[in-house]
Design a protein around this motif. Structure first.
Motif, PDB file in Angstrom:
ATOM      1  N   THR A 131      -3.689  -0.133  -8.308  1.00 24.49           N
ATOM      2  CA  THR A 131      -2.154   0.034  -8.251  1.00 24.49           C
ATOM      3  C   THR A 131      -1.797  -0.929  -7.131  1.00 24.49           C
ATOM      4  O   THR A 131      -0.719  -1.796  -7.404  1.00 24.49           O
ATOM      5  CB  THR A 131      -1.781   1.472  -8.045  1.00 24.49           C
ATOM      6  OG1 THR A 131      -1.776   2.164  -9.579  1.00 24.49           O
ATOM      7  CG2 THR A 131      -0.055   1.541  -8.013  1.00 24.49           C
ATOM      8  N   HIS A 140       0.879  -1.243  -0.102  1.00 27.58           N
ATOM      9  CA  HIS A 140       0.021   0.039  -0.083  1.00 27.58           C
ATOM     10  C   HIS A 140       0.936   1.400  -0.110  1.00 27.58           C
ATOM     11  O   HIS A 140       0.443   2.277  -0.668  1.00 27.58           O
ATOM     12  CB  HIS A 140      -0.760   0.001   1.217  1.00 27.58           C
ATOM     13  CG  HIS A 140      -2.286  -0.950   0.983  1.00 27.58           C
ATOM     14  ND1 HIS A 140      -2.279  -1.927   1.749  1.00 27.58           N
ATOM     15  CD2 HIS A 140      -3.306  -0.806  -0.015  1.00 27.58           C
ATOM     16  CE1 HIS A 140      -3.572  -2.477   1.312  1.00 27.58           C
ATOM     17  NE2 HIS A 140      -3.913  -1.910   0.379  1.00 27.58           N
ATOM     18  N   LEU A 193       1.205   9.532 -10.349  1.00 24.08           N
ATOM     19  CA  LEU A 193       0.299   9.827 -11.431  1.00 24.08           C
ATOM     20  C   LEU A 193      -0.575  10.894 -11.290  1.00 24.08           C
ATOM     21  O   LEU A 193      -0.882  11.454 -12.231  1.00 24.08           O
ATOM     22  CB  LEU A 193      -0.182   8.191 -11.594  1.00 24.08           C
ATOM     23  CG  LEU A 193       0.626   7.360 -11.983  1.00 24.08           C
ATOM     24  CD1 LEU A 193       0.054   5.963 -12.081  1.00 24.08           C
ATOM     25  CD2 LEU A 193       1.375   7.524 -13.298  1.00 24.08           C
ATOM     26  N   LEU A 194      -1.143  11.151 -10.045  1.00 23.78           N
ATOM     27  CA  LEU A 194      -2.032  12.243  -9.947  1.00 23.78           C
ATOM     28  C   LEU A 194      -1.179  13.383 -10.316  1.00 23.78           C
ATOM     29  O   LEU A 194      -1.898  14.465 -10.735  1.00 23.78           O
ATOM     30  CB  LEU A 194      -2.651  12.202  -8.521  1.00 23.78           C
ATOM     31  CG  LEU A 194      -3.646  11.106  -8.354  1.00 23.78           C
ATOM     32  CD1 LEU A 194      -4.072  11.035  -6.838  1.00 23.78           C
ATOM     33  CD2 LEU A 194      -4.963  11.468  -9.144  1.00 23.78           C
ATOM     34  N   ALA A 228       2.264   1.855  -3.597  1.00 23.96           N
ATOM     35  CA  ALA A 228       1.121   2.093  -4.396  1.00 23.96           C
ATOM     36  C   ALA A 228       0.750   3.460  -4.130  1.00 23.96           C
ATOM     37  O   ALA A 228       0.256   4.045  -5.240  1.00 23.96           O
ATOM     38  CB  ALA A 228      -0.014   0.893  -4.223  1.00 23.96           C
ATOM     39  N   HIS A 229       0.820   3.842  -2.816  1.00 24.50           N
ATOM     40  CA  HIS A 229       0.386   5.062  -2.552  1.00 24.50           C
ATOM     41  C   HIS A 229       1.310   6.127  -3.437  1.00 24.50           C
ATOM     42  O   HIS A 229       0.996   7.379  -3.969  1.00 24.50           O
ATOM     43  CB  HIS A 229       0.287   5.238  -1.019  1.00 24.50           C
ATOM     44  CG  HIS A 229      -0.101   6.718  -0.730  1.00 24.50           C
ATOM     45  ND1 HIS A 229      -1.218   7.458  -0.732  1.00 24.50           N
ATOM     46  CD2 HIS A 229       0.942   7.696  -0.183  1.00 24.50           C
ATOM     47  CE1 HIS A 229      -1.300   8.566  -0.402  1.00 24.50           C
ATOM     48  NE2 HIS A 229      -0.172   8.955   0.105  1.00 24.50           N
ATOM     49  N   ALA A 232      -7.874   8.187 -12.842  1.00 26.80           N
ATOM     50  CA  ALA A 232      -7.335   8.343 -11.719  1.00 26.80           C
ATOM     51  C   ALA A 232      -7.704   7.321 -10.404  1.00 26.80           C
ATOM     52  O   ALA A 232      -6.789   6.723  -9.858  1.00 26.80           O
ATOM     53  CB  ALA A 232      -7.076   9.839 -11.071  1.00 26.80           C
ATOM     54  N   VAL A 262      -6.672   3.869 -11.414  1.00 29.49           N
ATOM     55  CA  VAL A 262      -5.618   3.434 -11.082  1.00 29.49           C
ATOM     56  C   VAL A 262      -5.323   3.255  -9.743  1.00 29.49           C
ATOM     57  O   VAL A 262      -4.484   2.510  -9.110  1.00 29.49           O
ATOM     58  CB  VAL A 262      -4.539   4.595 -11.762  1.00 29.49           C
ATOM     59  CG1 VAL A 262      -2.925   4.430 -11.430  1.00 29.49           C
ATOM     60  CG2 VAL A 262      -4.620   4.544 -13.358  1.00 29.49           C
ATOM     61  N   HIS A 263      -5.784   4.295  -8.790  1.00 32.32           N
ATOM     62  CA  HIS A 263      -5.798   4.297  -7.487  1.00 32.32           C
ATOM     63  C   HIS A 263      -6.237   2.911  -6.950  1.00 32.32           C
ATOM     64  O   HIS A 263      -5.595   2.244  -6.067  1.00 32.32           O
ATOM     65  CB  HIS A 263      -6.457   5.448  -6.657  1.00 32.32           C
ATOM     66  CG  HIS A 263      -6.693   5.343  -5.364  1.00 32.32           C
ATOM     67  ND1 HIS A 263      -5.462   5.673  -4.663  1.00 32.32           N
ATOM     68  CD2 HIS A 263      -7.558   4.845  -4.647  1.00 32.32           C
ATOM     69  CE1 HIS A 263      -5.913   5.392  -3.374  1.00 32.32           C
ATOM     70  NE2 HIS A 263      -7.148   5.179  -3.234  1.00 32.32           N
ATOM     71  N   THR A 313       0.947   6.330  -7.025  1.00 28.04           N
ATOM     72  CA  THR A 313      -0.650   6.997  -7.363  1.00 28.04           C
ATOM     73  C   THR A 313      -0.602   8.460  -7.214  1.00 28.04           C
ATOM     74  O   THR A 313      -1.063   9.088  -8.193  1.00 28.04           O
ATOM     75  CB  THR A 313      -1.711   6.156  -6.611  1.00 28.04           C
ATOM     76  OG1 THR A 313      -1.976   4.978  -6.864  1.00 28.04           O
ATOM     77  CG2 THR A 313      -2.886   7.028  -6.787  1.00 28.04           C
TER      78      THR A 313
END
Length: 167
Positions: free
Chosen positions: A151, A104, A114-115, A107-108, A144, A147-148, A111
């Motif tokens: 991911t 997590h 990407l944001l 992934a955070h 978004a 993907v969130h 993300t």
């Protein structure tokens, strides 16, 4: 400690069923499954966006055709991770809980980056490119969100180690 429910035991059995293990037994196969999952997600998202934001209805059928393949790929990743992200906390040991926290966290960070890139890209498209940003906000936000949500699954699938070889 809370006892496992019938649902917990059933999900644990499903996530640890090794029947499909040859599909994700090696790192190369797992990467291929994750790559296919990312591609199927992109195709499904594009078909959804064309259906919702365009006048065409044919992309709906493309989305419906992609969906079963996407579900199989999702199941393969969940099987490879042995339900790391799907099982409840009470069904995981300390090592798995720590790995889920690491997944997590990674992934955070991905993300978040990407944001940031999406926000900068949308701003640049409106400012430099003269694009009507209002028209791209909804698809970008939904992308978004997609993907969130996915991911962590992709990161977990990429972080899984091969099972030890049997003697």
């Amino acid at each position: 400690m809370t006892t496992a429910t019938k649902y917990d035991r059933r999900m644990y059995a499903i996530m640890n069923d090794r029947a499909a293990a040859p599909m994700y037994a090696t790192a190369t196969r797992r990467r291929a499954v994750i790559g296919a999952h990312v591609l199927l997600t992109a195709v499904g998202f594009a078909a959804w966006a064309l259906t919702i934001f365009g006048d065409a209805r044919w992309p709906l059928f493309a989305m419906l055709a992609v969906l079963p393949l996407w579900v199989v790929a999702t199941g393969a990743i969940n099987g490879a991770t042995r339900g790391l992200l799907e099982l409840r906390r009470r069904m995981l040991d300390e090592r798995q809980l720590a790995e889920r926290d690491r997944v997590h966290a990674v992934a955070h960070r991905i993300t978040g980056l990407l944001l940031l890139l999406a926000a900068v890209g949308a701003g640049a498209a409106g400012w430099i490119g003269g694009v009507q940003v209002e028209g791209v906000v909804a698809p970008v936000l939904f992308a978004a969100l997609t993907v969130h949500l996915l991911t962590p699954l992709w990161v977990a699938g990429l972080r899984i180690q091969d099972d030890p070889a049997e003697d």
